[in-house]
Design an enzyme around this catalytic site. Structure first.
Site, PDB file in Angstrom:
ATOM      1  N   PRO A 151       0.262  -1.868  -0.466  1.00 33.79           N
ATOM      2  CA  PRO A 151      -0.249  -0.530  -0.349  1.00 33.79           C
ATOM      3  C   PRO A 151       0.562   1.270  -0.213  1.00 33.79           C
ATOM      4  CG  PRO A 151      -0.731  -1.665   1.197  1.00 33.79           C
ATOM      5  CD  PRO A 151       0.362  -2.214   1.129  1.00 33.79           C
ATOM      6  N   GLU A 152       0.790   2.035  -0.797  1.00 32.63           N
ATOM      7  CA  GLU A 152       1.324   3.097  -1.221  1.00 32.63           C
ATOM      8  C   GLU A 152       0.281   4.593  -0.623  1.00 32.63           C
ATOM      9  OE1 GLU A 152       4.130   3.889  -3.579  1.00 32.63           O
ATOM     10  OE2 GLU A 152       4.378   1.666  -3.766  1.00 32.63           O
ATOM     11  N   ARG A 191       3.056 -10.854   6.583  1.00 30.37           N
ATOM     12  CA  ARG A 191       4.745 -11.054   6.698  1.00 30.37           C
ATOM     13  C   ARG A 191       4.982 -10.342   8.479  1.00 30.37           C
ATOM     14  NH1 ARG A 191       7.847  -8.672   1.153  1.00 30.37           N
ATOM     15  NH2 ARG A 191       9.803  -8.629   3.040  1.00 30.37           N
ATOM     16  N   ARG A 223      18.857  18.176  -1.454  1.00 30.38           N
ATOM     17  CA  ARG A 223      19.514  16.615  -1.963  1.00 30.38           C
ATOM     18  C   ARG A 223      19.501  16.480  -2.697  1.00 30.38           C
ATOM     19  NH1 ARG A 223      15.647  14.539   1.220  1.00 30.38           N
ATOM     20  NH2 ARG A 223      16.765  12.764   1.235  1.00 30.38           N
TER      21      ARG A 223
END
Length: 285
Positions: free
Chosen positions: A2-3, A112, A151
């Site tokens: 799930p994003e 998991r 960044r």
DNA sequence: CCCGGAACCTGAAGGC
DNA sequence: TGCCTTCAGGTTCCGG
């Protein structure tokens, strides 16, 4: 996995079953899913609380309760939330069952065991450091450009950093970079203004498409009624190993970026030109 | 501060 | 057919 689009879909589809209901108890099949407070504390503080709302922040789901506390869920890699009428046997890998006052159960299934449940007084202690929500008005191209300038890591890694932007994960980062025609290993602060603009639009576009398709069911993602999403059928590069680029036909490449499988088209997303350091040295000498 | 890699976990898939 | 290794990736932690 799930994003943002998957969590948004779960939120939208489960809200009608959850908001306004009272939690009678939480049955823990695997108590390790409770991250805080202690299991005993959790049980004491959750029972009898009414769910006042449901919102998403990044990949987190937040349930404000009548006690003033907030139940915070994260499904990590393999978690899903399922609505059960309460009679059926629990599906395999169910780790927790939220028992509601109408007899239904909300099941947290997670093969998991990466998924996490927290009960906190202030949700900001969990989601306070997340970057901006990419689909909300506060996320502008100017803000995106400024964040990118700070960044130097590969742009793929930066897109997946939740403190940079909230909600983008491995699949949608690959899709956004393809949409923008940018190589995943480009340093974030080396993008031109034009590339920043394309990536800004790309990120928002792929997330909106993902939501429109109710999420991507590559693996382990199910909607609350057990159905799958269809966003993965629209993927151009993500998880398309061995396939040709849908635009130019070049075989897609597969590399690891920060340990994450990364798919891209070597022709549509050309590598950055060689670093200018050598040229500059030559000039200085 | 910023970057990169390991650890967490377990089913699926691939190699021999 | 079966055992063994590798892979999958969101987040956190640790070292450089």
């Amino acid at each position: 996995m799930p994003e943002l689009p998957e969590v948004e879909t779960i939120k939208n589809e489960i809200a009608p079953y959850l908001v306004g209901r009272t939690i009678q108890a939480v049955e823990l099949i695997w108590s390790g899913i409770i991250k805080e407070p202690s299991v005993d504390e959790f049980q004491r503080r959750i029972a009898g609380r009414k769910v006042l709302g449901l919102r998403r922040r990044g990949k987190y789901l937040l349930l404000p309760l009548s006690s003033g506390e907030t139940l915070v869920l994260h499904m990590k890699m393999s978690g899903s939330l399922l609505v059960s009428n309460g009679c059926a046997e629990l599906p395999s890998y169910t780790r927790a069952a939220i028992l509601l006052d109408d007899g239904r159960k909300i099941l947290f299934r997670d093969p998991r065991k990466f998924g996490v449940i927290r009960l906190v007084r202030d949700p900001e202690t969990v989601v306070g450091k997340l970057g901006p929500e990419p689909l909300e008005p506060g996320f502008t191209e100017e803000l995106f450009a400024e964040l990118l300038r700070r960044r130097s890591a590969p742009i793929k890694a930066v897109l997946c950093d939740q403190d940079f932007i909230a909600g983008v994960g491995n699949m949608y980062a690959d899709e956004a970079l393809f949409a923008a025609g940018i190589h995943p290993l480009r340093g974030a602060n080396t993008l031109s203004n034009e590339e920043v603009r394309r990536l800004f639009n790309g990120v928002r576009h792929v997330l909106e498409c993902g939501i429109g398709n109710k999420g991507a069911s590559i693996r382990n993602y199910y909607r609350p009624d057990g159905a799958t999403g269809t966003a993965h059928l629209e993927f151009k590069v993500a998880h398309q190993r061995g396939e040709p680029c849908p635009v130019c036909g070049t075989p897609l490449s597969y590399i690891k970026v920060r340990g994450r499988g990364t798919y891209f088209c070597p022709k549509c997303q050309p590598a950055a030109p060689p670093a200018k350091t050598e040229t500059r040295k030559r000039h200085l000498n």
